[in-house]
Design a protein around this motif. Structure first.
Motif, PDB file in Angstrom:
ATOM      1  N   HIS A 165       0.838  -1.199   0.000  1.00 57.52           N
ATOM      2  CA  HIS A 165       0.000   0.000   0.000  1.00 57.52           C
ATOM      3  C   HIS A 165       0.870   1.245   0.000  1.00 57.52           C
ATOM      4  CE1 HIS A 165      -3.616  -2.260   1.659  1.00 57.52           C
ATOM      5  NE2 HIS A 165      -4.129  -1.501   0.725  1.00 57.52           N
ATOM      6  N   VAL A 166       0.762   2.032  -1.039  1.00 61.12           N
ATOM      7  CA  VAL A 166       1.532   3.278  -1.110  1.00 61.12           C
ATOM      8  C   VAL A 166       1.331   4.150   0.134  1.00 61.12           C
ATOM      9  CG1 VAL A 166       1.620   5.494  -2.348  1.00 61.12           C
ATOM     10  CG2 VAL A 166       1.735   3.326  -3.616  1.00 61.12           C
ATOM     11  N   HIS A 173       6.067   3.488   3.941  1.00 67.06           N
ATOM     12  CA  HIS A 173       6.971   4.537   3.463  1.00 67.06           C
ATOM     13  C   HIS A 173       7.910   3.981   2.381  1.00 67.06           C
ATOM     14  CE1 HIS A 173       9.992   7.690   3.468  1.00 67.06           C
ATOM     15  NE2 HIS A 173       9.045   8.454   4.011  1.00 67.06           N
ATOM     16  N   PRO A 174       8.176   4.778   1.336  1.00 71.00           N
ATOM     17  CA  PRO A 174       8.995   4.245   0.234  1.00 71.00           C
ATOM     18  C   PRO A 174      10.423   3.869   0.627  1.00 71.00           C
ATOM     19  CG  PRO A 174       8.530   6.594  -0.076  1.00 71.00           C
ATOM     20  CD  PRO A 174       7.655   6.124   1.035  1.00 71.00           C
ATOM     21  N   VAL A 175      10.989   4.565   1.611  1.00 67.33           N
ATOM     22  CA  VAL A 175      12.358   4.206   2.020  1.00 67.33           C
ATOM     23  C   VAL A 175      12.346   2.820   2.666  1.00 67.33           C
ATOM     24  CG1 VAL A 175      14.301   4.834   3.527  1.00 67.33           C
ATOM     25  CG2 VAL A 175      13.067   6.614   2.251  1.00 67.33           C
ATOM     26  N   GLU A 231       5.245   9.531  -6.947  1.00 65.90           N
ATOM     27  CA  GLU A 231       6.363   9.992  -6.107  1.00 65.90           C
ATOM     28  C   GLU A 231       6.977   8.808  -5.359  1.00 65.90           C
ATOM     29  OE1 GLU A 231       5.619  13.318  -3.513  1.00 65.90           O
ATOM     30  OE2 GLU A 231       4.896  14.592  -5.145  1.00 65.90           O
ATOM     31  N   TRP A 232       6.131   7.985  -4.821  1.00 65.64           N
ATOM     32  CA  TRP A 232       6.563   6.800  -4.048  1.00 65.64           C
ATOM     33  C   TRP A 232       7.468   5.909  -4.914  1.00 65.64           C
ATOM     34  CZ3 TRP A 232       5.626   1.435  -4.158  1.00 65.64           C
ATOM     35  CH2 TRP A 232       5.593   0.744  -2.939  1.00 65.64           C
ATOM     36  N   PHE A 233       7.008   5.682  -6.122  1.00 64.98           N
ATOM     37  CA  PHE A 233       7.749   4.802  -7.032  1.00 64.98           C
ATOM     38  C   PHE A 233       9.077   5.448  -7.453  1.00 64.98           C
ATOM     39  CE2 PHE A 233       8.639   3.209 -11.325  1.00 64.98           C
ATOM     40  CZ  PHE A 233       8.755   1.869 -11.030  1.00 64.98           C
ATOM     41  N   GLU A 234       9.037   6.757  -7.669  1.00 63.39           N
ATOM     42  CA  GLU A 234      10.276   7.440  -8.070  1.00 63.39           C
ATOM     43  C   GLU A 234      11.321   7.356  -6.958  1.00 63.39           C
ATOM     44  OE1 GLU A 234       9.864  11.569  -9.364  1.00 63.39           O
ATOM     45  OE2 GLU A 234      12.053  11.812  -9.171  1.00 63.39           O
ATOM     46  N   ILE A 235      10.870   7.501  -5.725  1.00 64.14           N
ATOM     47  CA  ILE A 235      11.824   7.433  -4.596  1.00 64.14           C
ATOM     48  C   ILE A 235      12.474   6.053  -4.542  1.00 64.14           C
ATOM     49  CG2 ILE A 235      12.003   7.487  -2.061  1.00 64.14           C
ATOM     50  CD1 ILE A 235       9.604   9.614  -2.263  1.00 64.14           C
ATOM     51  N   ILE A 236      11.669   5.016  -4.676  1.00 70.03           N
ATOM     52  CA  ILE A 236      12.231   3.655  -4.641  1.00 70.03           C
ATOM     53  C   ILE A 236      13.217   3.471  -5.801  1.00 70.03           C
ATOM     54  CG2 ILE A 236      11.661   1.189  -4.889  1.00 70.03           C
ATOM     55  CD1 ILE A 236       9.106   1.731  -3.337  1.00 70.03           C
ATOM     56  N   SER A 237      12.812   3.896  -6.973  1.00 73.06           N
ATOM     57  CA  SER A 237      13.681   3.717  -8.150  1.00 73.06           C
ATOM     58  C   SER A 237      14.996   4.458  -7.953  1.00 73.06           C
ATOM     59  CB  SER A 237      12.988   4.241  -9.414  1.00 73.06           C
ATOM     60  OG  SER A 237      11.760   3.586  -9.578  1.00 73.06           O
TER      61      SER A 237
END
Ligand SMILES: Cc1cc2nc3c(=O)[nH]c(=O)nc-3n(C[C@H](O)[C@H](O)[C@H](O)COP(=O)(O)O)c2cc1C
Length: 364
Positions: free
Chosen positions: A99-100, A104-106, A153-159
């Motif tokens: 779940h986005v 948290h993406p980190v 944004e979440w996906f960009e941070i992970i990438s």
């Protein structure tokens, strides 16, 4: 590292969905409903692995659907689940459904990389943006208007965590982060195979930008053909190629009549009616995961398998349906049954050879 199963040779790929949650995808009271004990989940994961299923996909749930059974209240968290299954399976891809807004993406970047290392490169990410207000309330969160803007944004941070040589700052609408870094990167580059579970046009646009595959529902196979054309067109605009996986609930029995009788028994006579009311109204109010007409026409499908497409019949009928789905352009489907441990062996024994004969899958 060998080829990720989702990149393997079979033309029509198969997954098991929602074995991590009680009831699986059903909202039924039958005594044999899936109990989702960990030891039985391990048996099913190993069975699917041996039979050559490409992926094991958990549902992400934090709260049950009420009614008599409160189905899905008992569900296992999906990163720790995938990591645990890594050690007891060999080839099957192990997805985490995340779940986005709640994760948290980190944290997600590190957990996903952990699963990828533990499994020798078999991790998968299934991104869900969430729809259940009760789950948001549990986390003290409000549902945002544009869930997919947050998702991007979440996906960009992970990438960027995986690809950046240097720590970076992120200044977005939803996340403002300083000096972000994380090692190790996953074994899969640039990141583990990624699905996005959605139905709506904004969900499809998100998949077109961020996912390798859209994971979506359909009401009939012809309508599915249109959805695949639509997502392909959206992906083409971003210069990407995005496939489509779907999801079915299944009753496979020696005869059509036996299969239909059992479907009627568990999804109508033994339906957990209050939970179906609750589920359908909350889902309709807060998502567009299904065609609007699906809510009017298909209450049985919601009790039988969360509004997914029903595969109900003899092995021949079910193989024919899967062959039609492949011809329509689906990359594959997940299957869910009332009791995975009791019912998957029959599907494996009777239907998989028909798919091999049809040229959709290799013999194991
Ligand atoms: C096939 C499929 C599977 C889904 N699985 C989950 C899940 O495991 N957990 C969850 O909270 N939402 C799940 N969703 C809901 C979506 O993540 C999304 O929040 C919802 O579909 C609303 O977005 P949409 O209107 O763009 O479809 C699923 C949706 C689809 C279509």
């Amino acid at each position: 590292m060998s080829l990720h199963p989702m990149r393997g040779p079979n033309r029509f790929k198969l997954g098991v969905f929602s074995a991590n949650a009680d009831g699986g995808l059903t909202l039924t009271k039958v005594p044999e409903r899936w109990p989702a004990t960990f030891s039985e989940i391990v048996e099913v994961a190993q069975m699917a692995d041996r039979a050559g299923f490409e992926f094991f996909l958990p549902i992400a749930r934090w709260k049950g659907f009420g009614g008599e059974m409160n189905s899905r209240e008992w569900s296992f968290e999906t990163f720790t689940y995938a990591a645990a299954l890594s050690g007891v399976t060999k080839n099957i891809a192990l997805f985490s459904t995340v779940h986005v807004p709640m994760v948290h993406p980190v944290y997600a970047a590190k957990a996903l990389a952990t699963v990828d290392h533990a499994s020798g490169g078999r991790a998968g990410l299934n991104i869900v943006c969430g729809w259940s207000p009760e789950e948001f309330d549990m986390f003290g969160l409000k549902m945002v208007d544009d869930r997919y803007a947050q998702g991007l944004e979440w996906f960009e941070i992970i990438s960027r965590i995986y690809s950046s040589a240097e720590p970076f700052d992120f200044d977005g609408k939803f996340y403002q982060l300083k000096n972000v870094s994380g090692r190790p990167a996953p074994l899969q580059a640039p990141r583990p195979v990624t699905l996005n579970a959605a139905f709506s046009p904004p969900g499809r646009d998100f998949a077109a930008k961020a996912a390798d595959y859209l994971f979506t529902t359909f009401t009939d196979i012809e309508a599915g053909r249109g959805q695949i054309a639509d997502i392909s067109a959206r992906a083409a605009k971003t210069g990407r190629d995005v496939g489509v996986y779907t999801t079915c609930h299944m009753v496979c029995r020696p005869t059509q009549a036996e299969a239909e009788a059992y479907y009627e028994y568990y999804a109508v006579q033994q339906q957990d009616t209050a939970s179906v009311d609750h589920y359908m109204s909350a889902k309709e109010a807060n998502s567009t995961s299904h065609d609007p007409e699906a809510y009017r026409l298909y209450r049985k499908r919601f009790a039988g398998g969360a509004g997914t497409y029903p595969l109900v019949g003899s092995p021949n009928h079910i193989a024919d349906e899967l062959i039609k789905m492949a011809a329509a352009g689906f990359a594959g489907t997940t299957v869910s049954v009332v009791n995975f441990k009791n019912e998957l062996p029959y599907f494996i024994e009777k239907v998989l050879p028909l798919l091999v004969e049809a040229g959709l899958r290799e013999a194991v």
